[in-house]
Design a protein around this motif. Structure first.
Motif, mmCIF file in Angstrom:
data_model
loop_
_atom_site.group_PDB
_atom_site.id
_atom_site.type_symbol
_atom_site.label_atom_id
_atom_site.label_comp_id
_atom_site.label_asym_id
_atom_site.label_seq_id
_atom_site.Cartn_x
_atom_site.Cartn_y
_atom_site.Cartn_z
ATOM 1 N N GLU A 174 -10.768 -10.677 4.646
ATOM 2 C CA GLU A 174 -10.666 -10.449 3.213
ATOM 3 C C GLU A 174 -10.815 -8.979 2.867
ATOM 4 N N VAL A 175 -10.150 -8.594 1.816
ATOM 5 C CA VAL A 175 -10.223 -7.243 1.301
ATOM 6 C C VAL A 175 -11.038 -7.291 0.021
ATOM 7 N N GLN A 176 -11.943 -6.358 -0.144
ATOM 8 C CA GLN A 176 -12.748 -6.340 -1.353
ATOM 9 C C GLN A 176 -11.879 -5.959 -2.541
ATOM 10 N N THR A 177 -12.260 -6.409 -3.706
ATOM 11 C CA THR A 177 -11.507 -6.126 -4.918
ATOM 12 C C THR A 177 -11.313 -4.629 -5.106
ATOM 13 N N GLN A 178 -12.307 -3.809 -4.751
ATOM 14 C CA GLN A 178 -12.182 -2.370 -4.914
ATOM 15 C C GLN A 178 -11.077 -1.800 -4.059
ATOM 16 N N ASP A 179 -10.616 -2.543 -3.055
ATOM 17 C CA ASP A 179 -9.547 -2.075 -2.204
ATOM 18 C C ASP A 179 -8.222 -1.989 -2.935
ATOM 19 N N ILE A 180 -8.062 -2.768 -3.996
ATOM 20 C CA ILE A 180 -6.803 -2.769 -4.714
ATOM 21 C C ILE A 180 -6.984 -1.949 -5.989
ATOM 22 N N VAL A 181 -6.351 -0.819 -6.015
ATOM 23 C CA VAL A 181 -6.436 0.081 -7.155
ATOM 24 C C VAL A 181 -5.127 -0.013 -7.913
ATOM 25 N N HIS A 240 6.132 -7.424 2.819
ATOM 26 C CA HIS A 240 6.625 -7.219 1.462
ATOM 27 C C HIS A 240 7.384 -5.896 1.358
ATOM 28 N N ASP A 241 8.594 -5.967 0.842
ATOM 29 C CA ASP A 241 9.463 -4.795 0.744
ATOM 30 C C ASP A 241 8.809 -3.613 0.056
ATOM 31 N N SER A 242 8.163 -3.846 -1.078
ATOM 32 C CA SER A 242 7.611 -2.725 -1.845
ATOM 33 C C SER A 242 6.525 -1.990 -1.065
ATOM 34 N N HIS A 243 5.696 -2.711 -0.339
ATOM 35 C CA HIS A 243 4.632 -2.076 0.444
ATOM 36 C C HIS A 243 5.214 -1.271 1.603
ATOM 37 N N ILE A 244 6.202 -1.831 2.254
ATOM 38 C CA ILE A 244 6.821 -1.136 3.382
ATOM 39 C C ILE A 244 7.565 0.103 2.898
ATOM 40 N N ARG A 245 8.220 -0.006 1.758
ATOM 41 C CA ARG A 245 8.903 1.159 1.173
ATOM 42 C C ARG A 245 7.893 2.276 0.901
ATOM 43 N N ARG A 246 6.765 1.921 0.307
ATOM 44 C CA ARG A 246 5.736 2.923 0.004
ATOM 45 C C ARG A 246 5.212 3.570 1.284
ATOM 46 N N LEU A 247 4.935 2.747 2.285
ATOM 47 C CA LEU A 247 4.415 3.272 3.547
ATOM 48 C C LEU A 247 5.441 4.180 4.226
ATOM 49 N N THR A 248 6.696 3.779 4.203
ATOM 50 C CA THR A 248 7.753 4.595 4.811
ATOM 51 C C THR A 248 7.877 5.932 4.098
ATOM 52 N N ARG A 249 7.828 5.935 2.769
ATOM 53 C CA ARG A 249 7.919 7.192 2.017
ATOM 54 C C ARG A 249 6.724 8.095 2.345
ATOM 55 N N LEU A 250 5.554 7.501 2.462
ATOM 56 C CA LEU A 250 4.378 8.292 2.837
ATOM 57 C C LEU A 250 4.527 8.882 4.238
ATOM 58 N N PHE A 251 5.008 8.056 5.165
ATOM 59 C CA PHE A 251 5.222 8.549 6.526
ATOM 60 C C PHE A 251 6.209 9.724 6.506
ATOM 61 N N ALA A 284 -4.177 -0.690 1.314
ATOM 62 C CA ALA A 284 -4.959 -1.801 0.773
ATOM 63 C C ALA A 284 -4.041 -2.921 0.286
ATOM 64 N N ALA A 285 -2.913 -2.558 -0.314
ATOM 65 C CA ALA A 285 -1.964 -3.562 -0.799
ATOM 66 C C ALA A 285 -1.348 -4.343 0.359
ATOM 67 N N ILE A 286 -1.041 -3.662 1.454
ATOM 68 C CA ILE A 286 -0.499 -4.350 2.635
ATOM 69 C C ILE A 286 -1.524 -5.345 3.159
ATOM 70 N N VAL A 287 -2.759 -4.905 3.282
ATOM 71 C CA VAL A 287 -3.820 -5.778 3.781
ATOM 72 C C VAL A 287 -4.006 -6.975 2.850
ATOM 73 N N ALA A 288 -4.113 -6.716 1.559
ATOM 74 C CA ALA A 288 -4.353 -7.791 0.591
ATOM 75 C C ALA A 288 -3.200 -8.784 0.543
ATOM 76 N N ALA A 289 -1.981 -8.304 0.620
ATOM 77 C CA ALA A 289 -0.812 -9.178 0.515
ATOM 78 C C ALA A 289 -0.653 -10.083 1.724
ATOM 79 N N HIS A 290 -1.198 -9.665 2.844
ATOM 80 C CA HIS A 290 -0.993 -10.424 4.076
ATOM 81 C C HIS A 290 -2.294 -10.860 4.728
ATOM 82 N N GLN A 291 -3.370 -10.881 3.951
ATOM 83 C CA GLN A 291 -4.655 -11.220 4.549
ATOM 84 C C GLN A 291 -4.682 -12.681 4.991
#
Length: 124
Positions: free
Chosen positions: A116-123, A70-81, A104-111
């Motif tokens: 599975e990712v716990q609900t608390q993983d997505i903030v 997903h573009d938005s997740h990769i964009r966020r990760l790239t900016r963090l890097f 957490a969003a990357i994991v949840a979007a592609h699980q």
């Protein structure tokens, strides 16, 4: 015979591992830098390609998006890097929250089933 795991599955595993490391108190700068480098290696190794040394993080971001992340997740990760890699300032609590949310969003979007990712993983 086990099915071959896709690039996406391997990258999601790396995101999950980085998320676990951060939650266990791991250093943000080291964790994000290592995770991003590992994702680059996984992506290029799986395709039998060598990463072009002139390939920028933004160009790599485009390749990951083309592969199905997903573009938005990769964009966020790239900016963090870019932030943790190139900024002279130490990342703080805001960046740590952003990293955890992004991973957490990357994991949840592609699980996949069984990952599975716990609900608390997505903030929000």
């Amino acid at each position: 015979m086990r099915p071959r795991r896709s690039e996406i599955d391997l990258i999601v595993d790396e995101a999950r591992e980085a998320l676990d490391t951060l939650r266990a108190g791991g250093d943000l700068r080291d964790t994000i830098t290592r995770a991003y480098a590992q994702m680059v290696n996984l992506f290029t190794d799986k395709r039998g390609q060598l990463r072009d040394r002139t390939l920028t993080p933004r160009e790599f971001e485009q390749r990951l998006a083309a592969a199905g992340l997903h573009d938005s997740h990769i964009r966020r990760l790239t900016r963090l890097f870019e932030l943790v890699r190139y900024s002279p300032h130490a990342p703080g609590p805001r960046e740590e929250r952003e990293a955890e949310e992004c991973l957490a969003a990357i994991v949840a979007a592609h699980q996949t089933s069984g990952n599975e990712v716990q609900t608390q993983d997505i903030v929000s």
